[in-house]
Design a protein around this motif. Structure first.
Motif, PDB file in Angstrom:
ATOM      1  N   PHE A  36       0.941  -1.316  -0.133  1.00  0.00           N
ATOM      2  CA  PHE A  36       0.050   0.048  -0.123  1.00  0.00           C
ATOM      3  C   PHE A  36       0.919   1.295  -0.225  1.00  0.00           C
ATOM      4  CE2 PHE A  36       0.666  -0.727   4.423  1.00  0.00           C
ATOM      5  CZ  PHE A  36       0.906   0.521   5.132  1.00  0.00           C
ATOM      6  N   GLU A  51       0.087   7.565   3.757  1.00  0.00           N
ATOM      7  CA  GLU A  51      -0.514   8.997   3.268  1.00  0.00           C
ATOM      8  C   GLU A  51       0.501   9.769   2.931  1.00  0.00           C
ATOM      9  OE1 GLU A  51      -2.913   9.716   6.774  1.00  0.00           O
ATOM     10  OE2 GLU A  51      -3.917   7.743   6.516  1.00  0.00           O
ATOM     11  N   LYS A  66      -2.117  10.445  -8.988  1.00  0.00           N
ATOM     12  CA  LYS A  66      -2.189   9.907  -7.721  1.00  0.00           C
ATOM     13  C   LYS A  66      -3.743   9.719  -7.385  1.00  0.00           C
ATOM     14  CE  LYS A  66       1.879  11.872  -6.285  1.00  0.00           C
ATOM     15  NZ  LYS A  66       2.768  13.252  -6.065  1.00  0.00           N
ATOM     16  N   THR A 109      -6.404   7.072  -6.070  1.00  0.00           N
ATOM     17  CA  THR A 109      -6.641   5.738  -5.083  1.00  0.00           C
ATOM     18  C   THR A 109      -7.561   4.832  -5.913  1.00  0.00           C
ATOM     19  OG1 THR A 109      -8.268   7.064  -3.969  1.00  0.00           O
ATOM     20  CG2 THR A 109      -5.736   7.158  -3.143  1.00  0.00           C
ATOM     21  N   TYR A 141      -1.868   2.552  -7.401  1.00  0.00           N
ATOM     22  CA  TYR A 141      -1.767   3.503  -6.114  1.00  0.00           C
ATOM     23  C   TYR A 141      -2.804   3.185  -5.101  1.00  0.00           C
ATOM     24  CZ  TYR A 141       0.019   8.125  -4.557  1.00  0.00           C
ATOM     25  OH  TYR A 141       0.420   8.953  -3.543  1.00  0.00           O
ATOM     26  N   ARG A 142      -2.795   2.073  -4.903  1.00  0.00           N
ATOM     27  CA  ARG A 142      -3.478   1.661  -3.747  1.00  0.00           C
ATOM     28  C   ARG A 142      -3.151  -0.034  -3.287  1.00  0.00           C
ATOM     29  NH1 ARG A 142      -6.948  -1.801  -6.182  1.00  0.00           N
ATOM     30  NH2 ARG A 142      -8.155  -1.187  -8.086  1.00  0.00           N
ATOM     31  N   ASP A 143      -3.851  -0.238  -2.307  1.00  0.00           N
ATOM     32  CA  ASP A 143      -3.832  -1.953  -2.021  1.00  0.00           C
ATOM     33  C   ASP A 143      -4.099  -2.632  -3.342  1.00  0.00           C
ATOM     34  OD1 ASP A 143      -3.374  -0.665   0.393  1.00  0.00           O
ATOM     35  OD2 ASP A 143      -4.954  -1.612   1.174  1.00  0.00           O
ATOM     36  N   LEU A 149      -4.864   0.060   3.976  1.00  0.00           N
ATOM     37  CA  LEU A 149      -5.226   1.680   4.056  1.00  0.00           C
ATOM     38  C   LEU A 149      -6.549   2.145   3.730  1.00  0.00           C
ATOM     39  CD1 LEU A 149      -3.211   4.197   3.960  1.00  0.00           C
ATOM     40  CD2 LEU A 149      -3.200   3.932   1.628  1.00  0.00           C
ATOM     41  N   THR A 150      -6.848   3.247   4.429  1.00  0.00           N
ATOM     42  CA  THR A 150      -8.260   3.572   4.034  1.00  0.00           C
ATOM     43  C   THR A 150      -8.479   4.399   2.875  1.00  0.00           C
ATOM     44  OG1 THR A 150      -8.475   4.410   6.376  1.00  0.00           O
ATOM     45  CG2 THR A 150      -9.873   5.193   5.057  1.00  0.00           C
ATOM     46  N   THR A 151      -9.078   3.578   2.007  1.00  0.00           N
ATOM     47  CA  THR A 151      -9.228   4.082   0.658  1.00  0.00           C
ATOM     48  C   THR A 151     -10.641   4.058   0.265  1.00  0.00           C
ATOM     49  OG1 THR A 151      -8.958   2.037  -0.545  1.00  0.00           O
ATOM     50  CG2 THR A 151      -7.047   3.227   0.079  1.00  0.00           C
ATOM     51  N   ASP A 197     -12.387   0.325   0.598  1.00  0.00           N
ATOM     52  CA  ASP A 197     -12.493  -0.200   1.888  1.00  0.00           C
ATOM     53  C   ASP A 197     -13.435  -1.486   1.798  1.00  0.00           C
ATOM     54  OD1 ASP A 197     -10.494   0.552   3.264  1.00  0.00           O
ATOM     55  OD2 ASP A 197     -11.837   1.710   4.695  1.00  0.00           O
TER      56      ASP A 197
END
Ligand SMILES: [Fe+2]
Length: 641
Positions: A193, A196, A207, A209, A214-216, A262-264, A267
């Protein structure tokens, strides 16, 4: 400020026809035509022309063989299996071919190709190249392990290489070195991930998400794509092209939550990735040699050119014999963590709490003892997380204090002590194992330490005094750069650090943030500003003061390390670059030394298994270099972005 995209476009403007460095073309057979165009809407990270869009790599060298790697990438899959030919030569123009063969790849292994090239000469530099669908790959350079005495062995060591955290100038500097034998990665080779505060770069400067780069990762396809993203980064690709690698995984490669941290916006959409899939992708995308499933630590040696598939993808601990001066060992202190749900055999410990598991523990200790008894000068262990105590020490023996939990070893102190006591010889001096080097990552700080397990402030072991490291870091704000002990604690024949069983060298991260970022995030300060460095200095001073085993700590700068091993000494160098600046220069932050033989005749005694700054012995700080300079593999061009 140039961006990564500018760089790729600049290189790409040279042309997309694959050509060697200088005037020699490197085409294989009839594959000299222009590689296929990549449509603009082909959303997949690539770096070199199709079909070998992620360059080449090599790894796990033995005295007579090495793994070579590539991947076949197509915009539209043309067949269910694709034949790939390969050849190995003694020259970078690929004229003097000594080995060749072919292999078929398919979707089951994510179109990766791995060949265990056999019948090679020891301590020899080779060049290699693949061909598929009528097109050649770029040329790679690799090197076999020595079988007999060599003057020196040189490794680069790195860890925690987060794509989004750094411009990876250090990987470019590693790629340009022509006297390295091996690049050692201690884990977090990829990241699951984006943190922040990681705003250095993103693929195509997006960037986003919602984008899988660019995210999990959410599934095996996206996990494999993460490897593709990392290997499509120019400096990382070059570092793999020019050197063999030895890689172990850590908590971000095979994360316990499998990409659900990560909070994305995602979730609600939890990752479906399993442990089996995360380890599978590791074996597909790294040039690593798999192991037998019986836990013996023995390699699966493939002699017929077929794909070396692991029998059990969860086994990664392994051993590279590296001639009479060195044994290279990789251990796994990640997969045994409770979150992975595996049952660790802890019957060798009274606490029943094992990080390594009994089979690995017994293999590790036996391998180290056999190495020592065979007369091999040094043992080198590729570890993951700081092994020596880095914590709040117990003041009085037996009275436990709360712990910081900076590494995972405070939860496994019995196993660490059992390992160290084994190296001390446990019952007899004849089984003592000396000259042990452990390299570590994970904590993103520069750390150098003696290896003792006793965290009591008062005890047998007595260190020198910590003072500022009067060297400049990679930025003006980073001076003096950390704290190191001055004075060995020893006087002539008096050895006051004799309980140490080895040295630990942890040369920071290739980008992931250190103590200054903790300070910046906590106090809402600009990254890299002077107050964040001052805050980090306070943390460093507290740690080196409390942890008597610690010989050097700096927790701001990032980069890699060099280990220069010779018959009488091992020299350790911390090389730093400003992670926020592309093409940042290479700065030598600290140089330390360990001695292979005891010599207590001088005013300052030389003792084994102790780490000291070089000037303690009247040596000036001069970067080491190898006696051998290998011709680089021709760079080949990068594709336009
Ligand atoms: Fe890390």
């Amino acid at each position: 400020m140039a961006t990564r995209r500018d760089f790729i476009l600049g290189v790409g403007a040279v042309g997309v026809t694959l050509a060697g460095c200088g005037s020699d073309p490197v085409a294989v057979g009839d594959g000299s035509g222009t590689p296929p165009e990549v449509p603009k809407d082909f959303d997949f990270p690539t770096i070199t022309p199709l079909p070998f869009a992620h360059g080449v790599a090599s790894g796990d060298p033995l005295k007579d063989r090495v793994i070579i790697w590539t991947r076949v990438t197509e915009v539209v899959q043309s067949a269910s299996a694709i034949p790939v030919s390969w050849k190995v030569a003694t020259d970078p123009t690929m004229k003097t071919v000594v080995k060749s063969g072919s292999q078929s790849t398919n979707a089951d292994r994510d179109w990766t190709v791995k060949v265990d090239v056999v019948g090679l000469l020891p301590a020899t530099t080779y060049y290699y190249q693949f061909k598929a669908l009528g097109f050649p790959s770029i040329v790679g350079r690799t090197r076999t392990a020595p079988a007999t005495a060599v003057e020196s062995i040189r490794f680069a060591v790195l860890s925690c290489s987060s794509y989004w955290s750094s411009y990876w100038s250090g990987l470019a500097h590693i790629a340009k070195r022509n006297d390295l034998d091996l690049v050692v990665h201690c884990g977090d080779y990829i990241y699951d991930f984006v943190d922040e505060d990681e705003t250095v770069r993103a693929r195509n400067d997006k960037k986003d998400t919602a984008h899988p780069d660019y995210r999990d990762w959410l599934n095996l396809t996206e996990l494999r794509r993460r490897y593709a993203l990392y290997r499509a980064e120019p400096s990382n690709m070059r570092a793999h092209q020019q050197h063999p690698w030895f890689i172990v995984w850590d908590n971000h490669d095979i994360d316990e939550d499998y990409g659900n941290e990560l909070t994305t916006p995602f979730d609600a959409e939890k990752s479906t990735t399993t442990l089996a899939q995360t380890t599978q992708a590791f074996w597909e995308w790294t040039p690593s040699r798999p192991l037998k499933a019986d836990g013996s630590g023995e390699f699966i040696l493939v002699n017929d050119g077929s794909y070396p598939a692991p029998q059990d993808s969860k086994l990664v601990w392994r051993h590279l014999p590296y001639g009479p001066m060195l044994d290279v060992i990789g251990i796994d202190t990640q997969i045994g963590l409770p979150g992975h749900g595996l049952t660790m055999d802890s019957s060798h410990l009274s606490s029943g709490n094992s990080l390594m598991g009994r089979p690995q523990f017994e293999w590790l200790t036996k391998t180290m003892l056999q190495s020592s008894q065979a007369g091999v000068t040094w043992r080198f262990v590729n570890n993951q997380t700081w092994l020596a105590p880095a914590d709040i020490p117990d003041v009085v023996d037996g009275v436990a204090t709360p712990k910081l939990g900076l590494t995972r070893w405070p939860d496994y102190t019995e196993e660490r002590a059992a390992w160290f006591q084994y190296l001390r010889g446990s019952n007899s001096a004849s089984t003592r194992v000396r000259n042990n080097i452990v390299v570590s990552g994970d904590t993103h700080g520069n750390w150098g330490s003696d290896l003792i397990e006793d965290t009591n402030l008062i005890g047998e072991y007595l260190p020198g005094v910590p003072l500022p490291n009067l060297r400049q870091g990679s930025t003006p704000a980073n001076f003096p750069a950390g704290f190191g002990r001055i004075g060995t604690g020893n006087l002539g024949p008096l050895n006051l650090r004799g309980t140490s069983v080895g040295v630990e060298f942890a040369p920071t991260s290739m980008g992931r943030g250190g103590a200054d970022e903790i300070v910046a995030n906590t106090l809402k300060l600009p990254p890299g500003s002077a107050p964040t460095v001052i805050g980090a200095r306070a943390i460093e001073l507290a740690l080196i003061t409390a942890n008597k085993n610690c010989q050097f700590i700096e927790w701001v700068d990032h980069g890699y390390g060099i280990v220069h091993i010779a018959a009488d000494r091992a020299v350790f160098e911390y090389w730093w670059q400003d992670k926020l600046t592309p093409n940042s220069p290479d700065v030598l932050g600290r140089q330390m030394i360990a001695w292979a033989q005891e010599d207590s005749s001088g005013l300052v005694g030389k003792f084994q298994d102790q780490l000291n700054e070089v000037s303690m012995f009247g040596l000036s700080v001069e970067p080491t270099s190898g006696t051998r300079t290998a011709v680089p593999a021709p760079e080949g061009v990068l594709k336009p972005a």
